[in-house]
Every structure is written in structure tokens, then in C-alpha cells.
Design a protein around this motif. Structure first.
Motif, PDB file in Angstrom:
ATOM      1  N   GLN B   6     -19.555 -26.829  36.352  1.00 28.78           N
ATOM      2  CA  GLN B   6     -19.483 -25.703  35.436  1.00 28.78           C
ATOM      3  C   GLN B   6     -19.035 -24.486  36.213  1.00 28.78           C
ATOM      4  O   GLN B   6     -19.394 -24.330  37.392  1.00 28.78           O
ATOM      5  CB  GLN B   6     -20.878 -25.357  34.889  1.00 28.78           C
ATOM      6  N   ASP B   7     -18.289 -23.613  35.556  1.00 31.35           N
ATOM      7  CA  ASP B   7     -17.955 -22.327  36.148  1.00 31.35           C
ATOM      8  C   ASP B   7     -19.234 -21.493  36.138  1.00 31.35           C
ATOM      9  O   ASP B   7     -19.814 -21.274  35.084  1.00 31.35           O
ATOM     10  CB  ASP B   7     -16.856 -21.647  35.330  1.00 31.35           C
ATOM     11  N   PRO B   8     -19.698 -21.032  37.296  1.00 29.87           N
ATOM     12  CA  PRO B   8     -20.984 -20.326  37.338  1.00 29.87           C
ATOM     13  C   PRO B   8     -20.973 -18.947  36.692  1.00 29.87           C
ATOM     14  O   PRO B   8     -22.027 -18.389  36.397  1.00 29.87           O
ATOM     15  CB  PRO B   8     -21.263 -20.210  38.839  1.00 29.87           C
ATOM     16  N   GLY B   9     -19.754 -18.382  36.469  1.00 27.98           N
ATOM     17  CA  GLY B   9     -19.675 -17.041  35.912  1.00 27.98           C
ATOM     18  C   GLY B   9     -19.985 -16.025  36.997  1.00 27.98           C
ATOM     19  O   GLY B   9     -19.723 -16.275  38.170  1.00 27.98           O
ATOM     20  N   PRO B  10     -20.522 -14.854  36.681  1.00 28.39           N
ATOM     21  CA  PRO B  10     -21.026 -14.518  35.348  1.00 28.39           C
ATOM     22  C   PRO B  10     -19.911 -14.217  34.350  1.00 28.39           C
ATOM     23  O   PRO B  10     -18.864 -13.738  34.720  1.00 28.39           O
ATOM     24  CB  PRO B  10     -21.875 -13.280  35.611  1.00 28.39           C
ATOM     25  N   LEU B  11     -20.207 -14.557  33.101  1.00 24.66           N
ATOM     26  CA  LEU B  11     -19.303 -14.302  32.001  1.00 24.66           C
ATOM     27  C   LEU B  11     -19.893 -13.140  31.210  1.00 24.66           C
ATOM     28  O   LEU B  11     -21.051 -13.202  30.799  1.00 24.66           O
ATOM     29  CB  LEU B  11     -19.191 -15.564  31.133  1.00 24.66           C
ATOM     30  N   SER B  12     -19.089 -12.104  31.011  1.00 24.08           N
ATOM     31  CA  SER B  12     -19.553 -10.926  30.298  1.00 24.08           C
ATOM     32  C   SER B  12     -18.650 -10.697  29.093  1.00 24.08           C
ATOM     33  O   SER B  12     -17.422 -10.619  29.242  1.00 24.08           O
ATOM     34  CB  SER B  12     -19.520  -9.707  31.230  1.00 24.08           C
ATOM     35  N   VAL B  13     -19.251 -10.599  27.900  1.00 27.46           N
ATOM     36  CA  VAL B  13     -18.485 -10.427  26.667  1.00 27.46           C
ATOM     37  C   VAL B  13     -19.120  -9.337  25.820  1.00 27.46           C
ATOM     38  O   VAL B  13     -20.317  -9.062  25.929  1.00 27.46           O
ATOM     39  CB  VAL B  13     -18.422 -11.739  25.847  1.00 27.46           C
ATOM     40  N   PRO B  14     -18.329  -8.713  24.935  1.00 25.82           N
ATOM     41  CA  PRO B  14     -18.912  -7.715  24.022  1.00 25.82           C
ATOM     42  C   PRO B  14     -19.620  -8.410  22.856  1.00 25.82           C
ATOM     43  O   PRO B  14     -19.262  -9.543  22.470  1.00 25.82           O
ATOM     44  CB  PRO B  14     -17.695  -6.937  23.532  1.00 25.82           C
ATOM     45  N   GLU B  15     -20.617  -7.764  22.309  1.00 28.93           N
ATOM     46  CA  GLU B  15     -21.332  -8.292  21.154  1.00 28.93           C
ATOM     47  C   GLU B  15     -20.352  -8.625  20.040  1.00 28.93           C
ATOM     48  O   GLU B  15     -19.409  -7.882  19.774  1.00 28.93           O
ATOM     49  CB  GLU B  15     -22.346  -7.252  20.667  1.00 28.93           C
ATOM     50  N   GLY B  16     -20.564  -9.777  19.395  1.00 28.97           N
ATOM     51  CA  GLY B  16     -19.696 -10.201  18.307  1.00 28.97           C
ATOM     52  C   GLY B  16     -18.564 -11.112  18.744  1.00 28.97           C
ATOM     53  O   GLY B  16     -17.908 -11.728  17.898  1.00 28.97           O
ATOM     54  N   ALA B  17     -18.332 -11.232  20.047  1.00 26.97           N
ATOM     55  CA  ALA B  17     -17.240 -12.073  20.545  1.00 26.97           C
ATOM     56  C   ALA B  17     -17.583 -13.556  20.386  1.00 26.97           C
ATOM     57  O   ALA B  17     -18.748 -13.938  20.259  1.00 26.97           O
ATOM     58  CB  ALA B  17     -16.969 -11.764  22.014  1.00 26.97           C
ATOM     59  N   ILE B  18     -16.530 -14.369  20.408  1.00 22.43           N
ATOM     60  CA  ILE B  18     -16.717 -15.824  20.459  1.00 22.43           C
ATOM     61  C   ILE B  18     -16.746 -16.227  21.934  1.00 22.43           C
ATOM     62  O   ILE B  18     -15.858 -15.860  22.709  1.00 22.43           O
ATOM     63  CB  ILE B  18     -15.574 -16.562  19.736  1.00 22.43           C
ATOM     64  N   VAL B  19     -17.772 -16.973  22.293  1.00 21.29           N
ATOM     65  CA  VAL B  19     -17.951 -17.395  23.672  1.00 21.29           C
ATOM     66  C   VAL B  19     -17.643 -18.881  23.795  1.00 21.29           C
ATOM     67  O   VAL B  19     -18.043 -19.674  22.936  1.00 21.29           O
ATOM     68  CB  VAL B  19     -19.401 -17.134  24.145  1.00 21.29           C
ATOM     69  N   SER B  20     -16.937 -19.229  24.840  1.00 19.04           N
ATOM     70  CA  SER B  20     -16.656 -20.630  25.133  1.00 19.04           C
ATOM     71  C   SER B  20     -17.200 -20.966  26.512  1.00 19.04           C
ATOM     72  O   SER B  20     -16.818 -20.365  27.510  1.00 19.04           O
ATOM     73  CB  SER B  20     -15.140 -20.881  25.099  1.00 19.04           C
ATOM     74  N   LEU B  21     -18.101 -21.926  26.549  1.00 22.50           N
ATOM     75  CA  LEU B  21     -18.699 -22.394  27.802  1.00 22.50           C
ATOM     76  C   LEU B  21     -18.297 -23.852  27.995  1.00 22.50           C
ATOM     77  O   LEU B  21     -18.308 -24.631  27.043  1.00 22.50           O
ATOM     78  CB  LEU B  21     -20.224 -22.268  27.742  1.00 22.50           C
ATOM     79  N   THR B 107     -23.871 -21.747  33.665  1.00 22.90           N
ATOM     80  CA  THR B 107     -22.990 -20.579  33.563  1.00 22.90           C
ATOM     81  C   THR B 107     -23.816 -19.413  33.061  1.00 22.90           C
ATOM     82  O   THR B 107     -24.497 -19.523  32.035  1.00 22.90           O
ATOM     83  CB  THR B 107     -21.833 -20.824  32.571  1.00 22.90           C
ATOM     84  N   SER B 108     -23.754 -18.303  33.781  1.00 24.98           N
ATOM     85  CA  SER B 108     -24.501 -17.111  33.386  1.00 24.98           C
ATOM     86  C   SER B 108     -23.676 -16.302  32.391  1.00 24.98           C
ATOM     87  O   SER B 108     -22.525 -15.966  32.646  1.00 24.98           O
ATOM     88  CB  SER B 108     -24.808 -16.266  34.633  1.00 24.98           C
ATOM     89  N   LEU B 109     -24.262 -16.009  31.238  1.00 25.82           N
ATOM     90  CA  LEU B 109     -23.601 -15.268  30.166  1.00 25.82           C
ATOM     91  C   LEU B 109     -24.332 -13.959  29.913  1.00 25.82           C
ATOM     92  O   LEU B 109     -25.553 -13.929  29.806  1.00 25.82           O
ATOM     93  CB  LEU B 109     -23.584 -16.096  28.870  1.00 25.82           C
ATOM     94  N   SER B 110     -23.551 -12.895  29.802  1.00 26.41           N
ATOM     95  CA  SER B 110     -24.116 -11.598  29.455  1.00 26.41           C
ATOM     96  C   SER B 110     -23.356 -11.062  28.245  1.00 26.41           C
ATOM     97  O   SER B 110     -22.120 -10.944  28.282  1.00 26.41           O
ATOM     98  CB  SER B 110     -23.990 -10.632  30.642  1.00 26.41           C
ATOM     99  N   VAL B 111     -24.069 -10.768  27.155  1.00 24.23           N
ATOM    100  CA  VAL B 111     -23.465 -10.213  25.949  1.00 24.23           C
ATOM    101  C   VAL B 111     -23.816  -8.736  25.888  1.00 24.23           C
ATOM    102  O   VAL B 111     -24.995  -8.370  25.774  1.00 24.23           O
ATOM    103  CB  VAL B 111     -23.962 -10.941  24.691  1.00 24.23           C
ATOM    104  N   ILE B 112     -22.793  -7.906  25.963  1.00 27.58           N
ATOM    105  CA  ILE B 112     -23.000  -6.463  26.063  1.00 27.58           C
ATOM    106  C   ILE B 112     -23.013  -5.832  24.670  1.00 27.58           C
ATOM    107  O   ILE B 112     -22.092  -6.021  23.893  1.00 27.58           O
ATOM    108  CB  ILE B 112     -21.884  -5.816  26.906  1.00 27.58           C
ATOM    109  N   PRO B 113     -24.064  -5.063  24.335  1.00 25.65           N
ATOM    110  CA  PRO B 113     -24.144  -4.430  23.001  1.00 25.65           C
ATOM    111  C   PRO B 113     -23.020  -3.423  22.802  1.00 25.65           C
ATOM    112  O   PRO B 113     -22.549  -2.786  23.747  1.00 25.65           O
ATOM    113  CB  PRO B 113     -25.497  -3.706  23.028  1.00 25.65           C
TER     114      PRO B 113
END
Lengths: 117, 113
Positions: B6-21, B107-113
Motif C-alpha cells: 500500500q502507498d503509506p501516504g499521507p493522503l490529504s484531501v478536502p472535505e467532500g472529495a472522493i478518496v481512492s485507496l 495508508t494514512s488519510l487526512s480529510v481537511i474541513p
């Protein structure tokens, strides 16, 4: 109903010291497991138990011993700790029958962070 | 080569985005595929489970398996800050017991408000 609990939450050991990690579950589960989680490595199974009085080796058993004297408890022992055993240790439990994720949920404890200096 | 990657990330996306892991694996015998969510300083919890190839949907989450490519994915729609966690894929060749399950590194995911 506390689920799966682990004691202690944190521990620092010196090389060569021994310790025991305690896992307890109140769900009357037959199966219990000990894992370690290291960065970039994922969860790796150390030992597991399919019932009271039984234990079996997992993927990385060397340097660890376990005991399951009571159904609700699963103990993980380190007889002579080494820096390579610095990790986060997770205990888990699941119902019996030997079935996997299709029908049986596995519940994890909150983890024990162990540092060996 | 690790069995599960797995890609370890971190993956950072804005709230409401579609995330693909995503996860790739090398053992063609794997048939049972799982996704776990692990919040910081907590144990993993099972999120999705699929058998063989195809898609499975549960609310905002969709798990997809492509056995021909040895590739699995977890999609999160309308991502929320509460989705911020590490996502572990896991898989096994047989159904019998958790002692045969192989976990990816997460994979570490961070969803930013």
C-alpha cells in the motif's frame, strides 16, 4: 461490556528485561490473537489461541511466549526484551467455529506501546 | 517483495472529495479481501469485506477487487473529517480463520474541513 482491553497501555523496558502484556475480553470469544504493528510492515500475527488452554504460532513468534489459562485472558510474554521488539502490540478476539471474515467479526483492543531501550 | 503493498501516504484531501485507496498483492490465491479503518492510537476495525472479484457498496464506501490485476481499491464518497484515519487492506487465500490473513502496511488519510 468493555470488549477487548489491554494492560498496560505504555511501557518502556531495558534490553534483557522481561514483561507480560495482558489481554482480556468479555465477549466469551473462543479465538484470541496477538499482533505487532510496525511502520511500513502492517499487522503481523505473533501467536493465537483457538480456545482455553491452547496456543499456536503465528507469522513472527520468536522471542515471545503466550498462555491462555482462562478463556477471557490471553497473555503475551517477553522473556528477554530486545530493541527489535519495540512496537505497538494489539490483541484481538473473535467467535469460534474457525470461520474467517465472511461470518465472524474480529475485535481489536486499543494497543500497548512498548519501547525497548 | 512484500505480499501486500500500500502507498503509506499521507493522503490529504478536502472535505467532500472522493478518496481512492489502493492495495496491490502478489499471491494469486488470495480470494477474501478486507478493509480496516484505524483511528490514531486505536485498534483496527473491519470496514468492508469482499469475496473474489467485483464491487461491494456500503453507504459512502465502495470496495472493488480486480483479481486479474491483483489490485483492490476502497473508494470513499463525500469524505468527512471523521474519515481521517489509517486504512489497512487485508486478504487471505482461505476463509477458515483470521490466522491466515495478511495485512498491508496502511495508508494514512487526512480529510481537511
Amino acid at each position: 461490556n468493555a470488549g477487548v482491553t489491554q494492560t498496560p497501555k505504555f511501557r518502556v523496558l531495558k534490553t534483557g528485561q522481561s514483561m507480560t502484556l495482558l489481554c482480556a475480553q468479555d465477549m466469551n470469544h473462543e479465538y484470541m490473537y496477538w499482533y505487532r504493528q510496525d511502520p511500513g510492515m502492517g499487522l503481523r500475527l505473533i501467536h493465537y489461541s483457538v480456545g482455553e488452554g491452547t496456543t499456536a504460532k503465528g507469522e513472527v513468534p520468536d522471542g515471545y511466549n503466550v498462555s491462555r489459562l482462562k478463556k477471557q485472558n490471553f497473555l503475551l510474554g517477553l522473556e528477554s526484551a530486545a530493541p527489535s521488539q519495540t512496537s505497538v502490540y494489539f490483541c484481538a478476539s473473535s467467535y469460534s467455529t474457525g470461520r474467517g471474515p465472511a461470518t465472524v467479526t474480529q475485535y481489536f483492543g486499543p494497543g500497548t506501546r512498548l519501547t525497548v531501550l | 517483495q512484500k505480499e501486500v503493498e500500500q502507498d503509506p501516504g499521507p493522503l490529504s484531501v478536502p472535505e467532500g472529495a472522493i478518496v481512492s485507496l489502493n492495495c496491490t498483492y502478489s499471491n494469486s490465491a488470495f480470494q477474501y479481501f478486507m478493509w480496516y479503518r484505524q483511528y490514531s492510537r486505536k485498534g483496527p476495525e473491519l470496514l468492508m469485506y469482499t469475496y473474489s472479484s467485483g464491487n461491494k457498496e456500503d453507504g459512502r464506501f465502495t470496495a472493488q477487487v480486480d483479481k486479474s490485476s491483483k489490485y483492490i481499491s476502497l473508494f470513499i464518497r463525500d469524505s468527512q473529517p471523521s474519515d481521517s484515519a489509517t486504512y489497512l487492506c487485508a486478504m487471505s487465500a482461505i476463509e477458515t480463520s483470521y490466522d491466515k490473513v495478511i495485512f498491508g502496511p496502511g495508508t494514512s488519510l487526512s480529510v481537511i474541513p
